[in-house]
Design a protein around this motif. Sequence first.
Motif, PDB file in Angstrom:
ATOM      1  N   GLU A   1       4.515 -11.620  -6.036  1.00 23.21           N
ATOM      2  CA  GLU A   1       5.144 -11.128  -4.994  1.00 23.21           C
ATOM      3  C   GLU A   1       6.342 -10.880  -4.733  1.00 23.21           C
ATOM      4  O   GLU A   1       7.103 -10.170  -3.905  1.00 23.21           O
ATOM      5  CB  GLU A   1       4.841 -12.279  -3.795  1.00 23.21           C
ATOM      6  CG  GLU A   1       3.248 -12.764  -3.738  1.00 23.21           C
ATOM      7  CD  GLU A   1       2.495 -11.406  -3.381  1.00 23.21           C
ATOM      8  OE1 GLU A   1       3.242 -10.529  -2.553  1.00 23.21           O
ATOM      9  OE2 GLU A   1       1.152 -11.251  -3.704  1.00 23.21           O
ATOM     10  N   ASN A   2       7.464 -11.280  -5.530  1.00 26.34           N
ATOM     11  CA  ASN A   2       8.757 -11.165  -5.620  1.00 26.34           C
ATOM     12  C   ASN A   2       9.029  -9.721  -6.184  1.00 26.34           C
ATOM     13  O   ASN A   2      10.069  -9.259  -5.980  1.00 26.34           O
ATOM     14  CB  ASN A   2       9.546 -12.165  -6.281  1.00 26.34           C
ATOM     15  CG  ASN A   2       9.588 -13.488  -5.542  1.00 26.34           C
ATOM     16  OD1 ASN A   2       9.380 -13.556  -4.181  1.00 26.34           O
ATOM     17  ND2 ASN A   2       9.966 -14.759  -6.017  1.00 26.34           N
ATOM     18  N   PHE A   3       8.158  -9.449  -6.904  1.00 26.65           N
ATOM     19  CA  PHE A   3       8.439  -8.050  -7.543  1.00 26.65           C
ATOM     20  C   PHE A   3       8.308  -6.873  -6.603  1.00 26.65           C
ATOM     21  O   PHE A   3       8.781  -5.910  -6.302  1.00 26.65           O
ATOM     22  CB  PHE A   3       7.761  -7.919  -8.837  1.00 26.65           C
ATOM     23  CG  PHE A   3       7.687  -6.483  -9.404  1.00 26.65           C
ATOM     24  CD1 PHE A   3       8.933  -6.019  -9.998  1.00 26.65           C
ATOM     25  CD2 PHE A   3       6.827  -5.721  -9.288  1.00 26.65           C
ATOM     26  CE1 PHE A   3       9.112  -4.774 -10.727  1.00 26.65           C
ATOM     27  CE2 PHE A   3       6.748  -4.180  -9.744  1.00 26.65           C
ATOM     28  CZ  PHE A   3       7.987  -3.821 -10.493  1.00 26.65           C
ATOM     29  N   TRP A   4       7.021  -6.923  -6.061  1.00 26.99           N
ATOM     30  CA  TRP A   4       6.398  -5.894  -5.326  1.00 26.99           C
ATOM     31  C   TRP A   4       7.125  -6.195  -3.736  1.00 26.99           C
ATOM     32  O   TRP A   4       6.433  -6.449  -2.769  1.00 26.99           O
ATOM     33  CB  TRP A   4       4.764  -5.820  -5.031  1.00 26.99           C
ATOM     34  CG  TRP A   4       4.172  -5.636  -6.344  1.00 26.99           C
ATOM     35  CD1 TRP A   4       3.749  -6.587  -7.211  1.00 26.99           C
ATOM     36  CD2 TRP A   4       3.682  -4.429  -6.964  1.00 26.99           C
ATOM     37  NE1 TRP A   4       3.098  -5.810  -8.494  1.00 26.99           N
ATOM     38  CE2 TRP A   4       3.288  -4.689  -8.234  1.00 26.99           C
ATOM     39  CE3 TRP A   4       4.081  -2.993  -6.570  1.00 26.99           C
ATOM     40  CZ2 TRP A   4       2.852  -3.635  -9.318  1.00 26.99           C
ATOM     41  CZ3 TRP A   4       3.473  -2.046  -7.400  1.00 26.99           C
ATOM     42  CH2 TRP A   4       2.757  -2.429  -8.523  1.00 26.99           C
ATOM     43  N   THR A   5       8.210  -5.531  -3.472  1.00 28.00           N
ATOM     44  CA  THR A   5       8.851  -5.466  -2.395  1.00 28.00           C
ATOM     45  C   THR A   5       9.293  -4.086  -1.910  1.00 28.00           C
ATOM     46  O   THR A   5       9.728  -4.217  -0.621  1.00 28.00           O
ATOM     47  CB  THR A   5      10.143  -6.508  -2.432  1.00 28.00           C
ATOM     48  OG1 THR A   5      11.060  -5.994  -3.642  1.00 28.00           O
ATOM     49  CG2 THR A   5       9.665  -7.968  -3.069  1.00 28.00           C
ATOM     50  N   GLU A   6       9.582  -3.280  -2.586  1.00 30.13           N
ATOM     51  CA  GLU A   6      10.092  -1.937  -2.225  1.00 30.13           C
ATOM     52  C   GLU A   6       9.299  -0.815  -2.930  1.00 30.13           C
ATOM     53  O   GLU A   6       8.610  -1.162  -4.005  1.00 30.13           O
ATOM     54  CB  GLU A   6      11.497  -1.677  -2.315  1.00 30.13           C
ATOM     55  CG  GLU A   6      12.014  -2.081  -3.614  1.00 30.13           C
ATOM     56  CD  GLU A   6      13.565  -2.071  -3.867  1.00 30.13           C
ATOM     57  OE1 GLU A   6      14.191  -2.224  -2.860  1.00 30.13           O
ATOM     58  OE2 GLU A   6      13.961  -1.869  -4.974  1.00 30.13           O
ATOM     59  N   LYS A   7       9.574   0.449  -2.291  1.00 30.18           N
ATOM     60  CA  LYS A   7       8.958   1.774  -2.902  1.00 30.18           C
ATOM     61  C   LYS A   7       9.204   1.974  -4.089  1.00 30.18           C
ATOM     62  O   LYS A   7       8.354   2.142  -4.991  1.00 30.18           O
ATOM     63  CB  LYS A   7       9.464   2.892  -1.972  1.00 30.18           C
ATOM     64  CG  LYS A   7       9.156   4.306  -2.507  1.00 30.18           C
ATOM     65  CD  LYS A   7       9.307   5.167  -1.595  1.00 30.18           C
ATOM     66  CE  LYS A   7      10.693   5.662  -1.505  1.00 30.18           C
ATOM     67  NZ  LYS A   7      11.297   6.723  -0.643  1.00 30.18           N
TER      68      LYS A   7
ATOM     69  N   TYR B   1       9.289   3.064   2.860  1.00 33.74           N
ATOM     70  CA  TYR B   1       7.968   3.680   2.195  1.00 33.74           C
ATOM     71  C   TYR B   1       7.029   4.145   3.237  1.00 33.74           C
ATOM     72  O   TYR B   1       6.390   2.946   3.888  1.00 33.74           O
ATOM     73  CB  TYR B   1       7.485   2.475   1.582  1.00 33.74           C
ATOM     74  CG  TYR B   1       6.429   2.822   0.331  1.00 33.74           C
ATOM     75  CD1 TYR B   1       6.221   3.950  -0.116  1.00 33.74           C
ATOM     76  CD2 TYR B   1       5.730   1.741   0.099  1.00 33.74           C
ATOM     77  CE1 TYR B   1       5.422   4.496  -1.100  1.00 33.74           C
ATOM     78  CE2 TYR B   1       4.684   2.197  -1.140  1.00 33.74           C
ATOM     79  CZ  TYR B   1       4.723   3.515  -1.489  1.00 33.74           C
ATOM     80  OH  TYR B   1       3.531   3.603  -2.564  1.00 33.74           O
ATOM     81  N   SER B   2       6.835   5.249   3.449  1.00 32.35           N
ATOM     82  CA  SER B   2       5.827   5.857   4.586  1.00 32.35           C
ATOM     83  C   SER B   2       4.484   5.498   4.287  1.00 32.35           C
ATOM     84  O   SER B   2       3.998   5.573   2.972  1.00 32.35           O
ATOM     85  CB  SER B   2       6.228   7.133   4.733  1.00 32.35           C
ATOM     86  OG  SER B   2       5.740   8.002   3.836  1.00 32.35           O
ATOM     87  N   GLU B   3       3.789   5.659   5.020  1.00 32.39           N
ATOM     88  CA  GLU B   3       2.293   5.557   4.956  1.00 32.39           C
ATOM     89  C   GLU B   3       1.940   6.799   4.171  1.00 32.39           C
ATOM     90  O   GLU B   3       0.926   6.669   3.023  1.00 32.39           O
ATOM     91  CB  GLU B   3       1.506   5.560   6.134  1.00 32.39           C
ATOM     92  CG  GLU B   3      -0.079   5.516   5.929  1.00 32.39           C
ATOM     93  CD  GLU B   3      -0.844   5.017   6.991  1.00 32.39           C
ATOM     94  OE1 GLU B   3      -2.340   4.893   7.094  1.00 32.39           O
ATOM     95  OE2 GLU B   3      -0.337   4.793   8.039  1.00 32.39           O
ATOM     96  N   GLU B   4       2.250   7.815   4.419  1.00 28.46           N
ATOM     97  CA  GLU B   4       2.052   9.026   3.611  1.00 28.46           C
ATOM     98  C   GLU B   4       2.416   9.181   2.062  1.00 28.46           C
ATOM     99  O   GLU B   4       1.377   9.528   1.254  1.00 28.46           O
ATOM    100  CB  GLU B   4       2.644  10.223   4.361  1.00 28.46           C
ATOM    101  CG  GLU B   4       2.446  11.731   3.555  1.00 28.46           C
ATOM    102  CD  GLU B   4       3.242  12.814   4.013  1.00 28.46           C
ATOM    103  OE1 GLU B   4       2.771  14.040   3.847  1.00 28.46           O
ATOM    104  OE2 GLU B   4       4.011  12.482   4.836  1.00 28.46           O
ATOM    105  N   GLU B   5       3.543   8.640   1.660  1.00 28.21           N
ATOM    106  CA  GLU B   5       3.775   8.398   0.309  1.00 28.21           C
ATOM    107  C   GLU B   5       2.879   7.255  -0.332  1.00 28.21           C
ATOM    108  O   GLU B   5       2.686   7.583  -1.416  1.00 28.21           O
ATOM    109  CB  GLU B   5       5.408   7.750   0.402  1.00 28.21           C
ATOM    110  CG  GLU B   5       6.474   8.897   0.968  1.00 28.21           C
ATOM    111  CD  GLU B   5       7.810   8.240   0.798  1.00 28.21           C
ATOM    112  OE1 GLU B   5       8.850   9.015  -0.004  1.00 28.21           O
ATOM    113  OE2 GLU B   5       7.942   7.179   1.495  1.00 28.21           O
TER     114      GLU B   5
END
Length: 566
Positions: A42-48, A136-140
């Motif tokens: 969870e600490n890794f998956w934080t940004e685009k 991080y947009s929903e489209e991306e």
Amino acid sequence: MKTTYKITRILSGVAFCVLNSSLLTSCSDFLDILPMNEVVLENFWTEKGDVISVVNSCYETLESSDCLTRMGVWGELRSDNMRLGANVSNNINEILKENLLPSNPMCNWSVFYKAINRCNTVCYYAPKVQAIDPNYSEEEMRANVAEASALRALCYFYLIRTFRDVPYTTQPSIDDTQEYILPALPFNTVLDSLITDLEKVKDDAVRRYYTDDNANAYQNSSLITRGAIYAILADLYLWKGDWDNSIKYCDLVLDQKREQYKEMIDREGNVNNIALFGDIPLILEKPIGSTVCGNAYNEIFGVGNSFESIFELYFRTNQSQQNSWVTSYYGNNNNTMGSLSAPDFLAKDVTQGTNNIFRKTDGRIYESTELTNSRYAITKYARRSVNYSTQNVNSDKDLNLTSSRRSGGDANWIIYRLSDMILIKAEALIEKGAENYESAFALINVVNKRANDVTTTSRSDTLKMADYIDSKASMEELLYAERQREFMFEGKRWFDLVRLARRDGDNTRLISLTSRKYIENVNAIKIKLADPNIIYFPYAKSELKVNPLLKQNPAFDTGEDAELNR
């Protein structure tokens, strides 16, 4: 399938990658250090950037030596396109002799499940990241999920074409509570799941990353796009026998290429190396104003990421990985004859006009093979460029052929190109019925015309419609012959023969075609190939040991390996 999700705990490596997410490419084993502590994940998956890094690692896995070699071996080696070359390994030689055993390393599928797990992880975490990263947009996010879904589908497609029934999951290995000893699901069940999955995400993919005149335009065919997903769906539907949907997705890709060609004309005025064959734009073998052929090969295989490319694995300027399949088996500057060669019936006496596969004006055989010490070395991809003339040819000398060879493994590996869509559509039309034979022939002839340098200002057609449209068998024979000519050594031929055998319900035509390459033990090999199960690879012995839910392919269920299933 337990070995696929082997637990390897290297906590210092995990911490490094978590703290340096931008460097995940160099820490590509991160996703294989699983199951993992939930807090670390969870600490890794934080940004685009975390998602993008793992998506990149999915591509990297497909480009790895283990994966690329299996794409070539599984899709080509057992076909009538390849025979023994020089200094071949025993594992490869045994497959060439149809002495395939579960102990052969080429039966190991772990690298494909490694890629699948990375794709599963992206699909699981990308929505979570999008919910917390305002940049991080929903489209991306949807585009990234579509990318990962397409790469996952491609991996499973290779697996079912090779092994038939395989373990299937879209859930990532992310914690200690999950069980990954799974039974093999039937071919058609997996196939339907892949189609359903891609239908959900197909329109979320990026249509095009850059305009054609941008320096980064190569990424339009080195990354998954909407067109690449359409191409995969066209192929999946072809194997399913859903001819209308297969044609539908071929047409979507063909329309995209027509639009791209129109944009080039509008932007540049005249395009001297691409022309319309019927209403389909293809790269000319001999550009307008040139007197030599080879241009299509040079653009498609020499340079790569050509106008005709839909999706290919990128190696051209990638120093971290090389296309080892080409360098190991096709040969390079230091070794003209690779570990594999082409059988004589494919390449012998073409310039004399007595070859049954290629006409003397068909440049594909000259571009892709080379006579070396009484054998035909495979040069497709291994050559960086080739030039020759097919005017007034009666001997090899008349070709005036010159070429340059690669000194390293920087050849891109093409998964889909425009010819795929043309010939997949032609095959679907043939299977729809006799009222479509004329349209199917026209598509096959488009591919053949380009290869024989047949344009409105040059020689006449080499194919005559009246020779083929009297029966379905004749049309299928023409289609599969053209696919062999167009895609030889590209990792497709054995899969073509498997598809033909599945549709026939027996291996008669597969045996007739494949046995052409054999010189020794021909009858024994024909008898062996008559078993309907033997057209698929056996499960690796190592997989049977760790997964009691796997049941060996009956064609290979003998001796010691049979004991593993009891």
